[in-house]
Each structure stands twice: as C-alpha cells, then as structure tokens.
Design a protein around this motif. Sequence first.
Motif, PDB file in Angstrom:
ATOM      1  N   MET A   1       0.838  -1.264   0.039  1.00 56.59           N
ATOM      2  CA  MET A   1      -0.052   0.056   0.151  1.00 56.59           C
ATOM      3  C   MET A   1       0.782   1.269  -0.100  1.00 56.59           C
ATOM      4  N   LYS A   2       0.546   2.154  -0.835  1.00 54.32           N
ATOM      5  CA  LYS A   2       1.143   3.378  -0.833  1.00 54.32           C
ATOM      6  C   LYS A   2       0.914   4.263   0.323  1.00 54.32           C
ATOM      7  N   ASN A   3       1.929   4.999   0.774  1.00 53.88           N
ATOM      8  CA  ASN A   3       2.032   5.926   1.848  1.00 53.88           C
ATOM      9  C   ASN A   3       1.348   7.345   1.056  1.00 53.88           C
ATOM     10  N   SER A   4       0.444   7.982   1.685  1.00 53.04           N
ATOM     11  CA  SER A   4       0.079   9.453   1.043  1.00 53.04           C
ATOM     12  C   SER A   4       0.982  10.445   1.749  1.00 53.04           C
ATOM     13  N   PRO A   5       1.093  11.627   1.101  1.00 55.87           N
ATOM     14  CA  PRO A   5       1.975  12.730   1.724  1.00 55.87           C
ATOM     15  C   PRO A   5       1.435  12.951   3.302  1.00 55.87           C
ATOM     16  N   GLU A   6       0.079  12.703   3.418  1.00 57.38           N
ATOM     17  CA  GLU A   6      -0.303  13.060   4.845  1.00 57.38           C
ATOM     18  C   GLU A   6       0.008  12.110   5.728  1.00 57.38           C
ATOM     19  N   VAL A  43      18.758   3.723   3.509  1.00 53.70           N
ATOM     20  CA  VAL A  43      18.569   4.610   2.454  1.00 53.70           C
ATOM     21  C   VAL A  43      17.819   4.282   1.291  1.00 53.70           C
ATOM     22  N   HIS A  44      17.882   2.943   0.848  1.00 49.21           N
ATOM     23  CA  HIS A  44      16.976   2.525  -0.149  1.00 49.21           C
ATOM     24  C   HIS A  44      15.326   2.582   0.276  1.00 49.21           C
ATOM     25  N   VAL A  45      15.308   1.934   1.452  1.00 52.51           N
ATOM     26  CA  VAL A  45      13.984   1.875   1.999  1.00 52.51           C
ATOM     27  C   VAL A  45      13.335   3.307   2.240  1.00 52.51           C
ATOM     28  N   ARG A  46      14.227   4.298   2.713  1.00 50.41           N
ATOM     29  CA  ARG A  46      13.707   5.528   2.877  1.00 50.41           C
ATOM     30  C   ARG A  46      13.368   6.339   1.379  1.00 50.41           C
ATOM     31  N   VAL A  47      14.112   6.062   0.587  1.00 54.61           N
ATOM     32  CA  VAL A  47      13.847   6.557  -0.695  1.00 54.61           C
ATOM     33  C   VAL A  47      12.752   6.083  -1.290  1.00 54.61           C
ATOM     34  N   GLU A  48      12.492   4.674  -1.287  1.00 52.56           N
ATOM     35  CA  GLU A  48      10.993   4.128  -1.798  1.00 52.56           C
ATOM     36  C   GLU A  48      10.022   4.598  -0.939  1.00 52.56           C
ATOM     37  N   LYS A  49      10.157   4.950   0.385  1.00 49.02           N
ATOM     38  CA  LYS A  49       9.057   5.053   1.171  1.00 49.02           C
ATOM     39  C   LYS A  49       8.649   6.546   0.573  1.00 49.02           C
ATOM     40  N   MET A  50       9.610   7.464   0.349  1.00 49.82           N
ATOM     41  CA  MET A  50       9.403   8.889   0.003  1.00 49.82           C
ATOM     42  C   MET A  50       8.703   8.799  -1.460  1.00 49.82           C
ATOM     43  N   ASN A  52       6.918   6.389  -2.819  1.00 47.81           N
ATOM     44  CA  ASN A  52       5.506   5.995  -2.578  1.00 47.81           C
ATOM     45  C   ASN A  52       4.696   7.028  -1.973  1.00 47.81           C
ATOM     46  N   ALA A  53       5.256   8.034  -1.234  1.00 52.64           N
ATOM     47  CA  ALA A  53       4.166   9.022  -0.639  1.00 52.64           C
ATOM     48  C   ALA A  53       4.310  10.212  -1.618  1.00 52.64           C
ATOM     49  N   GLY A  54       4.959  10.180  -2.849  1.00 54.13           N
ATOM     50  CA  GLY A  54       4.638  11.110  -3.663  1.00 54.13           C
ATOM     51  C   GLY A  54       5.855  12.464  -3.527  1.00 54.13           C
ATOM     52  N   ILE A  55       6.594  12.508  -2.086  1.00 58.26           N
ATOM     53  CA  ILE A  55       7.473  13.490  -2.107  1.00 58.26           C
ATOM     54  C   ILE A  55       8.561  13.449  -2.896  1.00 58.26           C
ATOM     55  N   ILE A  56       9.097  12.403  -3.486  1.00 58.55           N
ATOM     56  CA  ILE A  56      10.087  12.219  -4.670  1.00 58.55           C
ATOM     57  C   ILE A  56       9.180  11.811  -5.754  1.00 58.55           C
ATOM     58  N   ALA A  57       9.288  12.800  -6.761  1.00 55.16           N
ATOM     59  CA  ALA A  57       8.291  12.502  -7.932  1.00 55.16           C
ATOM     60  C   ALA A  57       9.309  12.323  -9.270  1.00 55.16           C
ATOM     61  N   GLY A  58      10.338  11.490  -9.160  1.00 55.54           N
ATOM     62  CA  GLY A  58      11.134  11.207 -10.272  1.00 55.54           C
ATOM     63  C   GLY A  58      12.481  11.933 -10.075  1.00 55.54           C
ATOM     64  N   THR A  59      13.308  11.494 -11.147  1.00 53.92           N
ATOM     65  CA  THR A  59      14.699  12.146 -11.144  1.00 53.92           C
ATOM     66  C   THR A  59      14.655  12.929 -12.661  1.00 53.92           C
ATOM     67  N   ALA A  60      15.274  13.960 -12.585  1.00 52.43           N
ATOM     68  CA  ALA A  60      15.567  14.905 -13.794  1.00 52.43           C
ATOM     69  C   ALA A  60      17.049  15.237 -14.089  1.00 52.43           C
ATOM     70  N   LEU A  61      17.003  15.328 -15.367  1.00 47.80           N
ATOM     71  CA  LEU A  61      18.324  15.726 -15.929  1.00 47.80           C
ATOM     72  C   LEU A  61      18.311  17.415 -16.216  1.00 47.80           C
ATOM     73  N   THR A  62      19.047  17.881 -15.617  1.00 45.93           N
ATOM     74  CA  THR A  62      19.334  19.589 -16.012  1.00 45.93           C
ATOM     75  C   THR A  62      20.194  19.714 -17.337  1.00 45.93           C
ATOM     76  N   VAL A  63      19.174  20.532 -18.316  1.00 43.64           N
ATOM     77  CA  VAL A  63      19.931  20.634 -19.724  1.00 43.64           C
ATOM     78  C   VAL A  63      20.090  22.145 -19.553  1.00 43.64           C
ATOM     79  N   ASN A  64      21.487  22.602 -20.073  1.00 47.51           N
ATOM     80  CA  ASN A  64      21.615  24.009 -20.175  1.00 47.51           C
ATOM     81  C   ASN A  64      21.149  24.592 -21.514  1.00 47.51           C
ATOM     82  N   ALA A  65      20.142  25.236 -21.359  1.00 48.31           N
ATOM     83  CA  ALA A  65      19.391  25.744 -22.523  1.00 48.31           C
ATOM     84  C   ALA A  65      20.249  26.727 -23.250  1.00 48.31           C
TER      85      ALA A  65
END
Length: 156
Positions: A1-6, A43-50, A52-65
Amino acid sequence: MKNSPETYQIDNLDRAILQTLMQDARRPYSEIAKQQQVSPATVHVRVEKMRNAGIIAGTALTVNAKRLGYDVCCFIGITLRHAGDYPRAIAKLEALEEVIEAYYTTGPYNVFIKIMTPSIDDLQHVLIHRIQAIDEVQSTETLISLQQPIQRSIQP
C-alpha cells in the motif's frame, strides 16, 4: 500500500537524503549511507517510502538551454477570451515546444507561460504566429528575462 503525503512524515535522515539527492541524483546509496552512518538498505527503503508518498516525484536531468542555443527566455501573461477557453488554450500551448512552463493564475492573466527561443526574431515569430494566433487568446504581455540570478528547489 502506498503512503500518502498526509501519512508519511519526513525526519532528519529523510531531509539529509533528499538534500544529497537534490545536489546529485546519481549519488550512490552506499555513499549517502556512509555519510549518514546508516546502511545502504536503510537509504533505499527511505527513498522508496518517499517515492510512494509522492515526496520524490522522479529524477530529472538539467539541461543548459543556452548551451543548446536558446538565448532568449521570456514570460508571457495571457488573457483568455472566456474562462471556459482554458482547457483548449492549454492544449494548444502544450503543443508548442517553445513553451516550457505554464501556470493557471489569478490576477491580470489567466495563464502565465515561460518560453525559450534561440533569438528575438524567433520569439517574435512564436508570439505573433503561434501564441497570439490561438483563437482562445485575447491578449498577451511579454516580459523578457535578462538574467536568472536565483534558481533552486524547495528545501525539504
């Protein structure tokens, strides 16, 4: 079950993990674990919990426009003809590759967008022939960015 941010409250370890990953999303969990004096599995468990809670919403690559030739950044306030035009206008703006952000706002504009173009000539073309040509757009106001002295994410 996913944790919600609340239901998931971050603690100091979560904050430290987030700050480290925000600086370098490729940092190995083993390095973060050593730095925080916990196991890599923790660390892995904490990242996965975050995640699932929607705190971490992916990873991004920063491009210099600018390095890709996009030298002009501007913000455009858009007034729509009618409030009900919003969904159609957003769909048409989303189809424009130059539009990199859009916000539904209060105040003098219905929509506020950020666009990037290679030159002022390109900006003029996009503005006149692509944005102002959208039927739902009543008027626009353009603000050209001269510099971006601050760019950061929210701190956990």
